[in-house]
Design a protein around this motif. Structure first.
Motif, PDB file in Angstrom:
ATOM      1  N   MET A  54       0.849  -1.181   0.000  1.00  0.00           N
ATOM      2  CA  MET A  54       0.000   0.000   0.000  1.00  0.00           C
ATOM      3  C   MET A  54       0.893   1.242   0.000  1.00  0.00           C
ATOM      4  O   MET A  54       1.826   1.340   0.783  1.00  0.00           O
ATOM      5  N   PRO A  55       0.655   2.176  -0.886  1.00  0.00           N
ATOM      6  CA  PRO A  55       1.483   3.383  -0.913  1.00  0.00           C
ATOM      7  C   PRO A  55       1.244   4.231   0.332  1.00  0.00           C
ATOM      8  O   PRO A  55       0.174   4.188   0.937  1.00  0.00           O
ATOM      9  N   CYS A  56       2.263   4.983   0.704  1.00  0.00           N
ATOM     10  CA  CYS A  56       2.107   5.833   1.879  1.00  0.00           C
ATOM     11  C   CYS A  56       1.212   7.026   1.524  1.00  0.00           C
ATOM     12  O   CYS A  56       1.119   7.437   0.376  1.00  0.00           O
ATOM     13  N   GLN A  57       0.534   7.540   2.528  1.00  0.00           N
ATOM     14  CA  GLN A  57      -0.324   8.706   2.341  1.00  0.00           C
ATOM     15  C   GLN A  57       0.159   9.820   3.239  1.00  0.00           C
ATOM     16  O   GLN A  57       0.698   9.583   4.313  1.00  0.00           O
ATOM     17  N   CYS A  58      -0.027  11.038   2.774  1.00  0.00           N
ATOM     18  CA  CYS A  58       0.266  12.199   3.587  1.00  0.00           C
ATOM     19  C   CYS A  58      -0.767  13.269   3.252  1.00  0.00           C
ATOM     20  O   CYS A  58      -1.556  13.114   2.329  1.00  0.00           O
ATOM     21  N   LYS A  59      -0.771  14.311   4.010  1.00  0.00           N
ATOM     22  CA  LYS A  59      -1.678  15.421   3.742  1.00  0.00           C
ATOM     23  C   LYS A  59      -1.007  16.388   2.784  1.00  0.00           C
ATOM     24  O   LYS A  59       0.226  16.486   2.734  1.00  0.00           O
ATOM     25  N   LEU A  60      -1.810  17.102   2.024  1.00  0.00           N
ATOM     26  CA  LEU A  60      -1.274  17.999   0.997  1.00  0.00           C
ATOM     27  C   LEU A  60      -0.355  19.053   1.607  1.00  0.00           C
ATOM     28  O   LEU A  60       0.631  19.437   1.003  1.00  0.00           O
ATOM     29  N   ASN A  61      -0.645  19.523   2.823  1.00  0.00           N
ATOM     30  CA  ASN A  61       0.201  20.545   3.422  1.00  0.00           C
ATOM     31  C   ASN A  61       1.509  19.976   3.980  1.00  0.00           C
ATOM     32  O   ASN A  61       2.289  20.705   4.559  1.00  0.00           O
ATOM     33  N   GLN A  62       1.765  18.690   3.761  1.00  0.00           N
ATOM     34  CA  GLN A  62       3.031  18.071   4.158  1.00  0.00           C
ATOM     35  C   GLN A  62       3.944  17.794   2.965  1.00  0.00           C
ATOM     36  O   GLN A  62       5.057  17.337   3.136  1.00  0.00           O
ATOM     37  N   VAL A  63       3.456  18.065   1.768  1.00  0.00           N
ATOM     38  CA  VAL A  63       4.216  17.772   0.547  1.00  0.00           C
ATOM     39  C   VAL A  63       5.192  18.911   0.272  1.00  0.00           C
ATOM     40  O   VAL A  63       4.813  20.076   0.285  1.00  0.00           O
ATOM     41  N   PRO A  64       6.459  18.592   0.014  1.00  0.00           N
ATOM     42  CA  PRO A  64       7.439  19.637  -0.284  1.00  0.00           C
ATOM     43  C   PRO A  64       7.131  20.368  -1.596  1.00  0.00           C
ATOM     44  O   PRO A  64       6.533  19.796  -2.511  1.00  0.00           O
ATOM     45  N   VAL A  65       7.550  21.607  -1.675  1.00  0.00           N
ATOM     46  CA  VAL A  65       7.358  22.423  -2.877  1.00  0.00           C
ATOM     47  C   VAL A  65       8.048  21.759  -4.066  1.00  0.00           C
ATOM     48  O   VAL A  65       9.161  21.250  -3.955  1.00  0.00           O
ATOM     49  N   SER A 118      -5.706  11.050  -3.098  1.00  0.00           N
ATOM     50  CA  SER A 118      -6.216   9.707  -2.813  1.00  0.00           C
ATOM     51  C   SER A 118      -7.492   9.735  -1.986  1.00  0.00           C
ATOM     52  O   SER A 118      -8.178   8.723  -1.884  1.00  0.00           O
ATOM     53  N   GLY A 119      -7.816  10.867  -1.400  1.00  0.00           N
ATOM     54  CA  GLY A 119      -9.025  10.951  -0.585  1.00  0.00           C
ATOM     55  C   GLY A 119      -9.075  12.262   0.178  1.00  0.00           C
ATOM     56  O   GLY A 119      -8.282  13.172  -0.076  1.00  0.00           O
ATOM     57  N   PHE A 120     -10.006  12.316   1.117  1.00  0.00           N
ATOM     58  CA  PHE A 120     -10.220  13.541   1.878  1.00  0.00           C
ATOM     59  C   PHE A 120     -10.422  13.209   3.350  1.00  0.00           C
ATOM     60  O   PHE A 120     -10.698  12.065   3.711  1.00  0.00           O
ATOM     61  N   GLY A 121     -10.331  14.227   4.182  1.00  0.00           N
ATOM     62  CA  GLY A 121     -10.611  14.078   5.597  1.00  0.00           C
ATOM     63  C   GLY A 121     -12.096  13.848   5.830  1.00  0.00           C
ATOM     64  O   GLY A 121     -12.871  13.619   4.900  1.00  0.00           O
ATOM     65  N   GLU A 172      -0.949  10.719  -2.224  1.00  0.00           N
ATOM     66  CA  GLU A 172       0.118   9.730  -2.275  1.00  0.00           C
ATOM     67  C   GLU A 172       1.083  10.124  -3.369  1.00  0.00           C
ATOM     68  O   GLU A 172       0.691  10.769  -4.345  1.00  0.00           O
ATOM     69  N   PRO A 173       2.341   9.770  -3.230  1.00  0.00           N
ATOM     70  CA  PRO A 173       3.320  10.117  -4.264  1.00  0.00           C
ATOM     71  C   PRO A 173       3.010   9.385  -5.568  1.00  0.00           C
ATOM     72  O   PRO A 173       2.396   8.321  -5.558  1.00  0.00           O
ATOM     73  N   LEU A 174       3.426   9.970  -6.657  1.00  0.00           N
ATOM     74  CA  LEU A 174       3.261   9.304  -7.949  1.00  0.00           C
ATOM     75  C   LEU A 174       4.128   8.053  -7.972  1.00  0.00           C
ATOM     76  O   LEU A 174       5.167   7.987  -7.300  1.00  0.00           O
ATOM     77  N   ALA A 175       3.747   7.059  -8.744  1.00  0.00           N
ATOM     78  CA  ALA A 175       4.401   5.751  -8.743  1.00  0.00           C
ATOM     79  C   ALA A 175       5.896   5.823  -9.035  1.00  0.00           C
ATOM     80  O   ALA A 175       6.678   5.090  -8.461  1.00  0.00           O
ATOM     81  N   ASP A 176       6.328   6.737  -9.910  1.00  0.00           N
ATOM     82  CA  ASP A 176       7.739   6.790 -10.295  1.00  0.00           C
ATOM     83  C   ASP A 176       8.653   7.351  -9.213  1.00  0.00           C
ATOM     84  O   ASP A 176       9.843   7.161  -9.252  1.00  0.00           O
ATOM     85  N   ALA A 177       8.082   8.030  -8.212  1.00  0.00           N
ATOM     86  CA  ALA A 177       8.918   8.630  -7.169  1.00  0.00           C
ATOM     87  C   ALA A 177       8.379   8.302  -5.781  1.00  0.00           C
ATOM     88  O   ALA A 177       8.550   9.060  -4.851  1.00  0.00           O
ATOM     89  N   ALA A 178       7.736   7.172  -5.625  1.00  0.00           N
ATOM     90  CA  ALA A 178       7.043   6.837  -4.382  1.00  0.00           C
ATOM     91  C   ALA A 178       7.967   6.807  -3.175  1.00  0.00           C
ATOM     92  O   ALA A 178       7.668   7.409  -2.149  1.00  0.00           O
TER      93      ALA A 178
END
Length: 90
Positions: free
Chosen positions: A1-12, A19-22, A74-80
């Motif tokens: 299962m790919p890891c999930q994070c919140k959008l405000n945790q993704v680096p610029v 993948s979903g919502f709160g 979730e990160p795109l498959a090529d850079a997961a």
């Protein structure tokens, strides 16, 4: 299962897939109206702890931190692996 994070945790500069919502149905409706639907690719253009500027469906959208916190991605498959390790540190 790919890891999930919140959008405000993704680096610029990173691209992720929604993948979903709160739990907030109201926020989910607003985000879907802006084009942020599950499966959509999003690029974080700028984020400095306040509003989050993203590119989605060839449009620039600015989300407040509370709304960005409702977007699960979730990160795109090529850079997961690289994106998962970076996102955990934020």
């Amino acid at each position: 299962m790919p890891c999930q994070c919140k959008l405000n945790q993704v680096p610029v500069g990173k691209k992720v897939r929604v993948s979903g919502f709160g739990d907030c149905a109201r926020a989910r409706g607003r985000l879907c109206a802006l084009g942020l639907t599950p499966g959509t690719e999003v690029e974080v253009c700028s984020f400095n702890g306040g509003p989050c500027n993203i590119k989605v469906r060839d449009c620039c959208v600015v989300l407040g931190q509370g709304m960005a916190d409702q977007v699960l991605c979730e990160p795109l498959a090529d850079a997961a692996e690289a994106d998962c390790s970076v996102a955990r540190h934020y």
